[in-house]
Design a protein around this motif. Sequence first.
Motif, PDB file in Angstrom:
ATOM      1  N   LYS A 218     -10.515 -11.469   3.931  1.00 48.42           N
ATOM      2  CA  LYS A 218      -9.577 -10.843   4.293  1.00 48.42           C
ATOM      3  C   LYS A 218      -8.787 -10.014   3.610  1.00 48.42           C
ATOM      4  N   LYS A 219     -10.245  -8.797   3.544  1.00 50.96           N
ATOM      5  CA  LYS A 219     -10.213  -7.439   3.240  1.00 50.96           C
ATOM      6  C   LYS A 219      -9.593  -6.483   3.324  1.00 50.96           C
ATOM      7  N   VAL A 220      -9.928  -6.667   5.061  1.00 46.94           N
ATOM      8  CA  VAL A 220      -9.287  -5.815   5.951  1.00 46.94           C
ATOM      9  C   VAL A 220      -7.410  -6.281   6.386  1.00 46.94           C
ATOM     10  N   GLN A 221      -7.568  -7.206   6.502  1.00 48.78           N
ATOM     11  CA  GLN A 221      -6.174  -8.007   6.888  1.00 48.78           C
ATOM     12  C   GLN A 221      -5.417  -7.412   5.591  1.00 48.78           C
ATOM     13  N   VAL A 222      -5.682  -7.799   4.017  1.00 52.18           N
ATOM     14  CA  VAL A 222      -4.581  -7.693   3.620  1.00 52.18           C
ATOM     15  C   VAL A 222      -4.344  -5.946   3.143  1.00 52.18           C
ATOM     16  N   GLN A 223      -5.279  -5.489   3.831  1.00 53.42           N
ATOM     17  CA  GLN A 223      -4.951  -3.533   3.031  1.00 53.42           C
ATOM     18  C   GLN A 223      -4.456  -3.277   4.251  1.00 53.42           C
ATOM     19  N   ASN A 224      -4.299  -3.942   5.930  1.00 52.49           N
ATOM     20  CA  ASN A 224      -3.384  -3.341   7.083  1.00 52.49           C
ATOM     21  C   ASN A 224      -1.746  -3.818   6.664  1.00 52.49           C
ATOM     22  N   GLU A 225      -1.709  -4.983   5.928  1.00 52.20           N
ATOM     23  CA  GLU A 225      -0.747  -5.912   5.128  1.00 52.20           C
ATOM     24  C   GLU A 225       0.254  -4.897   4.277  1.00 52.20           C
ATOM     25  N   ILE A 226      -1.338  -4.484   3.506  1.00 52.07           N
ATOM     26  CA  ILE A 226      -0.282  -3.625   2.584  1.00 52.07           C
ATOM     27  C   ILE A 226       0.077  -2.069   3.248  1.00 52.07           C
ATOM     28  N   PHE A 227      -0.478  -1.269   4.155  1.00 50.12           N
ATOM     29  CA  PHE A 227      -0.226  -0.607   4.348  1.00 50.12           C
ATOM     30  C   PHE A 227       0.842  -0.277   5.757  1.00 50.12           C
ATOM     31  N   ASP A 228       1.377  -1.293   6.242  1.00 47.85           N
ATOM     32  CA  ASP A 228       2.432  -1.822   7.126  1.00 47.85           C
ATOM     33  C   ASP A 228       3.844  -1.888   6.280  1.00 47.85           C
ATOM     34  N   LEU A 229       3.859  -2.409   4.932  1.00 53.98           N
ATOM     35  CA  LEU A 229       5.276  -2.580   3.897  1.00 53.98           C
ATOM     36  C   LEU A 229       4.817  -1.178   3.714  1.00 53.98           C
TER      37      LEU A 229
ATOM     38  N   ILE B 160       2.179   8.206   5.093  1.00 55.75           N
ATOM     39  CA  ILE B 160       2.889   7.406   3.801  1.00 55.75           C
ATOM     40  C   ILE B 160       3.797   8.859   3.408  1.00 55.75           C
ATOM     41  N   THR B 161       4.714   8.114   2.987  1.00 55.57           N
ATOM     42  CA  THR B 161       6.006   9.326   2.312  1.00 55.57           C
ATOM     43  C   THR B 161       5.084   9.359   0.589  1.00 55.57           C
ATOM     44  N   LEU B 162       6.223  10.040   0.047  1.00 58.46           N
ATOM     45  CA  LEU B 162       6.435   9.950  -1.450  1.00 58.46           C
ATOM     46  C   LEU B 162       6.882   8.775  -1.918  1.00 58.46           C
ATOM     47  N   ALA B 163       8.492   8.161  -0.767  1.00 56.23           N
ATOM     48  CA  ALA B 163       9.483   7.329  -1.167  1.00 56.23           C
ATOM     49  C   ALA B 163       8.391   5.766  -0.931  1.00 56.23           C
ATOM     50  N   GLU B 164       7.646   5.934  -0.311  1.00 55.00           N
ATOM     51  CA  GLU B 164       6.434   5.060   0.584  1.00 55.00           C
ATOM     52  C   GLU B 164       5.340   4.811  -0.181  1.00 55.00           C
ATOM     53  N   LEU B 165       5.248   5.710  -0.585  1.00 51.77           N
ATOM     54  CA  LEU B 165       4.000   5.826  -1.828  1.00 51.77           C
ATOM     55  C   LEU B 165       3.941   5.335  -3.442  1.00 51.77           C
ATOM     56  N   GLN B 166       5.277   5.372  -3.667  1.00 53.90           N
ATOM     57  CA  GLN B 166       5.940   5.506  -5.454  1.00 53.90           C
ATOM     58  C   GLN B 166       5.673   3.661  -5.616  1.00 53.90           C
ATOM     59  N   ILE B 167       5.860   2.901  -5.206  1.00 53.32           N
ATOM     60  CA  ILE B 167       5.716   1.624  -5.496  1.00 53.32           C
ATOM     61  C   ILE B 167       4.054   0.957  -5.574  1.00 53.32           C
ATOM     62  N   VAL B 168       3.175   1.969  -4.878  1.00 49.94           N
ATOM     63  CA  VAL B 168       1.827   2.031  -5.062  1.00 49.94           C
ATOM     64  C   VAL B 168       0.947   2.495  -6.226  1.00 49.94           C
ATOM     65  N   ALA B 169       1.567   4.012  -5.965  1.00 49.61           N
ATOM     66  CA  ALA B 169       0.691   5.045  -7.100  1.00 49.61           C
ATOM     67  C   ALA B 169       1.243   3.958  -8.347  1.00 49.61           C
ATOM     68  N   LYS B 170       2.734   3.291  -8.879  1.00 49.67           N
ATOM     69  CA  LYS B 170       2.880   3.084 -10.212  1.00 49.67           C
ATOM     70  C   LYS B 170       2.015   1.619 -10.858  1.00 49.67           C
ATOM     71  N   TYR B 171       1.380   0.921  -9.925  1.00 50.39           N
ATOM     72  CA  TYR B 171       0.102   0.181 -10.039  1.00 50.39           C
ATOM     73  C   TYR B 171      -0.666   1.055 -10.204  1.00 50.39           C
ATOM     74  N   VAL B 172      -1.042   1.872  -9.108  1.00 48.30           N
ATOM     75  CA  VAL B 172      -2.637   2.440  -8.873  1.00 48.30           C
ATOM     76  C   VAL B 172      -2.543   3.262 -10.730  1.00 48.30           C
ATOM     77  N   HIS B 173      -2.033   4.048 -11.005  1.00 46.65           N
ATOM     78  CA  HIS B 173      -2.164   4.860 -12.007  1.00 46.65           C
ATOM     79  C   HIS B 173      -2.219   3.893 -13.379  1.00 46.65           C
ATOM     80  N   ALA B 174      -1.977   2.935 -13.380  1.00 42.62           N
ATOM     81  CA  ALA B 174      -1.642   2.148 -14.614  1.00 42.62           C
ATOM     82  C   ALA B 174      -3.044   1.325 -14.580  1.00 42.62           C
ATOM     83  N   ALA B 175      -4.373   0.888 -12.948  1.00 40.32           N
ATOM     84  CA  ALA B 175      -4.654   0.530 -13.392  1.00 40.32           C
ATOM     85  C   ALA B 175      -6.421   1.533 -13.503  1.00 40.32           C
ATOM     86  N   ASP B 176      -6.079   3.066 -13.064  1.00 39.37           N
ATOM     87  CA  ASP B 176      -6.243   3.468 -13.870  1.00 39.37           C
ATOM     88  C   ASP B 176      -5.687   3.807 -15.908  1.00 39.37           C
TER      89      ASP B 176
END
Length: 113
Positions: free
Chosen positions: A11-22, A31-47
């Motif tokens: 499911k890896k590619v399918q899930v990645q495509n769904e994430i990108f589409d959303l 990906i604009t700044l507004a579009e990136l903010q949700i994912v960036a929060k989680y990537v930053h917290a994970a790092d």
Amino acid sequence: MSLFNCFGNKKKVQVQNEIFDLMDQDGDNKITLAELQIVAKYVHAADVQRAKSYWETLKLTQPVDHVTKIVGTKKVYKRHLKELYPRVQPDVWCNNILPDLKRAEINRLKSSF
């Protein structure tokens, strides 16, 4: 699909495509700044969490064990130094490490006579 394993092999590619589409709400494939903010929060917290875990492990590791892990062998040769040089600032090599090595060599020579 399990939430725990949503990036499983099938499911890896399918899930990645769904994430990108959303994320790409306007469909412009950027990906604009507004579009990136949700994912960036989680990537930053994970790092941050990964860095905290690494820091805790690093504090408990003996320096020699740490360096031999970096070079991948218990016997360190000159060729391994290329992996160590970039890990320390050049001024630390010149102002701290080199003088300590010289002192150790002088002490070694003194004790051999």
